[in-house]
Design a protein around this motif. Structure first.
Motif, mmCIF file in Angstrom:
data_model
loop_
_atom_site.group_PDB
_atom_site.id
_atom_site.type_symbol
_atom_site.label_atom_id
_atom_site.label_comp_id
_atom_site.label_asym_id
_atom_site.label_seq_id
_atom_site.Cartn_x
_atom_site.Cartn_y
_atom_site.Cartn_z
ATOM 1 N N SER A 1 0.802 -1.227 0.000
ATOM 2 C CA SER A 1 0.000 0.000 0.000
ATOM 3 C C SER A 1 0.837 1.281 0.000
ATOM 4 C CB SER A 1 -0.972 -0.002 1.187
ATOM 5 O OG SER A 1 -0.287 -0.162 2.413
ATOM 6 N N THR B 1 0.349 3.873 -3.060
ATOM 7 C CA THR B 1 -0.172 5.197 -2.718
ATOM 8 C C THR B 1 0.774 6.303 -3.157
ATOM 9 O OG1 THR B 1 -1.330 4.262 -0.801
ATOM 10 C CG2 THR B 1 -1.018 6.644 -0.843
ATOM 11 N N SER B 2 2.049 6.181 -2.792
ATOM 12 C CA SER B 2 3.019 7.214 -3.163
ATOM 13 C C SER B 2 3.184 7.302 -4.678
ATOM 14 C CB SER B 2 4.367 6.930 -2.494
ATOM 15 O OG SER B 2 4.878 5.672 -2.905
ATOM 16 N N VAL C 1 0.168 9.196 -6.146
ATOM 17 C CA VAL C 1 0.232 10.634 -5.841
ATOM 18 C C VAL C 1 1.254 11.324 -6.736
ATOM 19 C CG1 VAL C 1 0.848 12.325 -4.072
ATOM 20 C CG2 VAL C 1 -0.583 10.367 -3.478
ATOM 21 N N THR D 1 5.710 7.839 3.140
ATOM 22 C CA THR D 1 4.368 7.264 3.199
ATOM 23 C C THR D 1 4.339 6.056 4.132
ATOM 24 O OG1 THR D 1 3.945 7.982 0.926
ATOM 25 C CG2 THR D 1 2.468 6.324 1.845
#
Length: 245
Positions: free
Chosen positions: A80, A84-85, A88, A122
């Motif tokens: 995750s 996620t990073s 983004v 993150t």
């Protein structure tokens, strides 16, 4: 000053996997890929030190398959933080907030370094939020030392996943570690739900957790074979045969 140029001073301090000096043969790539998968699966079964067993239900139960995570282990966060990073940064690069010249080698190197920094931050942020939210028990009950140790374990595990992903993507292995870990976690979950030898007393007697073992055990132990088949196919408290398909 561009965002990428701001991280130049710390690029040399980031951990990095070098590209292979010669072209890897298929057998060598397969060996590194299997080694990365085994390391991930081994880590996903090592419980973290300092946590308390939560009595509440897992809030991320239905997401763990696609995140390749396992509750209470070193692979609690799974992939995750990387996903996620990465999303983004892709959004920031697409909107030109982070200006990246794909034709410039320096920009590509700096962008990869920025991805690594974002992944580490993150991971650290996720680890802190898990601990503060009481996922492993109240901070006052587990102690500040254990809380910091849990954050360190999660952060180091996330960094290991990033290094494995970089190793495979730079030519040491086959494909991407993210897809490899997700598919490996799915296969492990299906195999465990089908063949788990753990026995549980459900009130109707002792049953196997594994659906396949439970099916044959029900046929052997129950006098009403038709009822045993229906129970093995549709039992709700444990994995059943229908869940496997």
């Amino acid at each position: 000053m561009r965002v990428l140029h701001m991280i130049r001073p710390i690029v040399s301090f980031l951990p990095e996997v070098e590209k292979p000096r010669y072209k890897q043969q298929f057998n060598e790539k397969l060996l590194f890929t299997m080694g990365a998968l085994l390391l991930y699966m081994f880590s996903s079964n090592i419980p973290m030190y300092g946590i308390q067993r939560a009595s509440s239900n897992d809030p991320f139960y239905w997401m763990r398959v696609i995140l390749a995570s396992n509750r209470g282990t070193l692979m609690e966060l799974g992939v995750s933080p990387i996903v996620t990073s990465g999303m983004v940064l892709q959004l920031l690069a697409g909107s030109k907030i982070v200006d990246v010249n794909r034709e410039s080698r320096e920009d590509r190197v700096l962008y990869m370094a920025l991805q690594k920094i974002a992944g580490i931050l993150t991971t650290f942020g996720f680890a802190c939020s898990y601990v503060v939210s009481g996922m492993y028990g109240d901070v006052s009950s587990i102690g500040l030392g254990n809380a910091m140790l849990i954050v360190a374990q999660l952060t180091c595990s996330g960094l290991m996943v990033m290094m494995l992903d970089e190793m495979l993507s730079k030519g040491w292995g086959l494909g991407s570690a993210i897809g490899l870990f997700i598919s490996g976690h799915i296969c492990e979950t299906v195999a465990w739900q089908a063949l788990s030898p753990v026995t549980i007393n459900t009130g109707r007697g002792v049953e196997f957790e594994g659906a396949i073992l439970g099916f044959f055990h029900a046929l052997y132990a129950r006098s009403n074979k038709l009822y045993a088949i229906g129970e093995a196919l549709f039992r709700s408290n444990l994995p059943n045969v229908c869940n496997l398909f």
